[in-house]
Each structure stands twice: as C-alpha cells, then as structure tokens.
Write an enzyme that holds these catalytic residues in place. Structure first.
Site, PDB file in Angstrom:
ATOM      1  N   ASN A  68       0.806  -1.214   0.000  1.00 53.82           N
ATOM      2  CA  ASN A  68       0.000   0.000   0.000  1.00 53.82           C
ATOM      3  C   ASN A  68       0.840   1.264   0.000  1.00 53.82           C
ATOM      4  OD1 ASN A  68      -2.767  -1.057   0.123  1.00 53.82           O
ATOM      5  ND2 ASN A  68      -2.154  -1.898   2.091  1.00 53.82           N
TER       6      ASN A  68
ATOM      7  N   TYR B   2     -11.423 -19.980   4.249  1.00 57.50           N
ATOM      8  CA  TYR B   2     -11.959 -18.625   4.311  1.00 57.50           C
ATOM      9  C   TYR B   2     -13.256 -18.570   3.522  1.00 57.50           C
ATOM     10  CZ  TYR B   2     -11.015 -13.580   5.046  1.00 57.50           C
ATOM     11  OH  TYR B   2     -11.029 -12.271   5.467  1.00 57.50           O
TER      12      TYR B   2
ATOM     13  N   ASP C 246      -1.788 -10.528  -0.460  1.00 61.78           N
ATOM     14  CA  ASP C 246      -0.740 -10.384   0.542  1.00 61.78           C
ATOM     15  C   ASP C 246      -0.887 -11.404   1.661  1.00 61.78           C
ATOM     16  OD1 ASP C 246      -3.116  -9.122   1.294  1.00 61.78           O
ATOM     17  OD2 ASP C 246      -2.108  -7.571   2.474  1.00 61.78           O
TER      18      ASP C 246
ATOM     19  N   THR D 239       0.172  -1.151   7.017  1.00 62.08           N
ATOM     20  CA  THR D 239      -0.898  -0.153   7.003  1.00 62.08           C
ATOM     21  C   THR D 239      -2.077  -0.647   7.830  1.00 62.08           C
ATOM     22  OG1 THR D 239      -0.217   0.558   4.793  1.00 62.08           O
ATOM     23  CG2 THR D 239      -2.411   1.198   5.526  1.00 62.08           C
TER      24      THR D 239
END
Length: 243
Positions: A9, A87, A95, A120
C-alpha cells in the site's frame, strides 16, 4: 534465482531471491521502479523470471516494462495453494495468501502458525497443523491510528511512531504515543494469548513495516522476519511452477 516483487500500500519491494536467501533488496516507488529494477537486474543478469504480488496500485506501463524484461508470474487468489483455504470469502488478499505461504516455507509439518503483519493494516492469519487456513482478523495499523486521532479531532497533532519508555504519558504527545503504541501492543499480546489457548505450541511470526517498533513493547516469543512476504511469493512461484 528470481526477482520477487511485493507491491504494498505504501511502497514496492524488489529483491533477488534464491533458495530463500535474499541476495539484494530495494524499496522503491512507481516513479523510480524502472531505474531501481534495471539496476538490480544489472547486478544479477542471470535472473530471467519474476514473481509479483500486488495489493497497492501498480501502473500498467510498469508491468509492461517488467514483462519486456522477464517472464512474470503474478500471485492471485485463484492459483493453486499449499494449504486448504477455509476462508468464506473470495476476497482473501494476495498479501495474506503470500504471508501464509511464507510461514509454511519456514515451519515443520504439523505445526500451526499465527502470522501477524504490522503494516498499514495489522492482519492476523491462522494456519492449523493440518495446513488448513481459517482466516483471522484485520485491524488498523499504527499509521492509521495516528492519522485517525489527528483527522477526527480538532487539536491533536499528527505524530510519527516511536517506541515508548513509559505507558503513562506526561504530555499530549507522549499520551498519544502511549495510546497508539501501547494500545496496539496490548492488542497483539491479547491475540497471541487467545491463539495459544487453542494451541500452546503455535508458532508466531511477526513481520511488516511496523514490526520493529512494536517488537520492543512485546514480551511474547515470536519469530520476527522482515522477509516473510518475499519468502511466500518465492514459495508460491515454485509451488505452482512445479505442478
């Protein structure tokens, strides 16, 4: 040896990697990408292939330049993975995929892992001993916390992260540092404690741009490495090329 590219980012990392050894690494920007990449490639003319993981913006012309120099493999969430993905969303970030792969490259079979990436955002990713990926958590990173205090109040200054010597702040600036640094450190400690209740032998990895400043506040045992993302990209490249 391949060129490994991590487009985050806030910055871009390019590295010459072979057998999980980082021979040279450079942090660059889109503006300087061509020059810095050309310099690195001139130092390692044997590099013919690249593996790229992108989260932040990357100009299409830079990708065209890269493909004109090397055979480029791009990490996406639909490649073959070295773990079972449990998931429930198709939006798992590239990432996070690379970070889990990086942990797999460093642990023994049968070991579970908690991967903490302090960038971030702070991401927590859990991999059990059977190589099942369950997900984890996403939390604001240090910079976002400092910026939130500044942007959503009238008078609080915008500060840069620094280690704290005392959790009791004796000025506005020190109070902000204590709240941000100590607050996130306590969050990380609590998260590690929760996961160790699930598995006392879990291996904890910590990486990311803010890992160093946070690690001074943490007493928990963990494996700190600035190269976990690079290892993961390298691992995924070879894992898919060997199929």
């Amino acid at each position: 040896m391949i060129l490994v590219i991590d487009i985050g980012n806030t910055s871009i990392k390019i590295a010459a990697v072979e057998n999980y050894k980082v021979h040279e690494i450079s942090r660059t920007t889109e503006k300087d990408f061509i020059q810095d990449t050309s310099t690195l490639l001139s130092n390692f003319p044997e590099i013919k292939n690249a593996a790229l993981c992108q989260v932040g913006h990357f100009n299409e012309n830079l990708l065209k330049f890269l493909k004109g120099q090397l055979d480029v493999y791009i990490i996406t969430n639909d490649i073959k993975l070295p773990f079972q993905n449990l998931y429930k969303s198709s939006t798992l970030g590239n990432d996070r995929i690379a970070l889990v792969a990086g942990a797999i490259s460093q642990i023994k079979n049968g070991k579970s892992a908690l991967i903490i990436d302090a960038g971030t955002c702070v991401t927590y990713d859990y991999l059990d001993g059977d190589m099942n990926y369950h997900g984890g958590a996403i939390s604001p990173g240090l910079r976002l916390r400092y910026e939130s205090l500044h942007n959503f109040t009238a008078n609080l200054p915008l500060l840069n992260a620094q280690p704290i010597e005392n959790f009791v702040g004796n000025s506005t600036e020190n109070s902000i540092h204590s709240g941000v640094i100590n607050g996130l450190s306590q969050e990380i400690k609590g998260c590690i404690k929760q996961y160790r209740k699930k598995n006392k032998d879990i291996q904890v990895f910590m990486t990311g741009g803010d890992a160093q400043v946070l690690s001074t506040q943490l007493k928990s045992r963990f494996f700190a490495t600035p190269f976990l993302m690079l290892y993961g990209i390298y691992y995924l490249y070879h894992f898919n090329k060997e199929i």
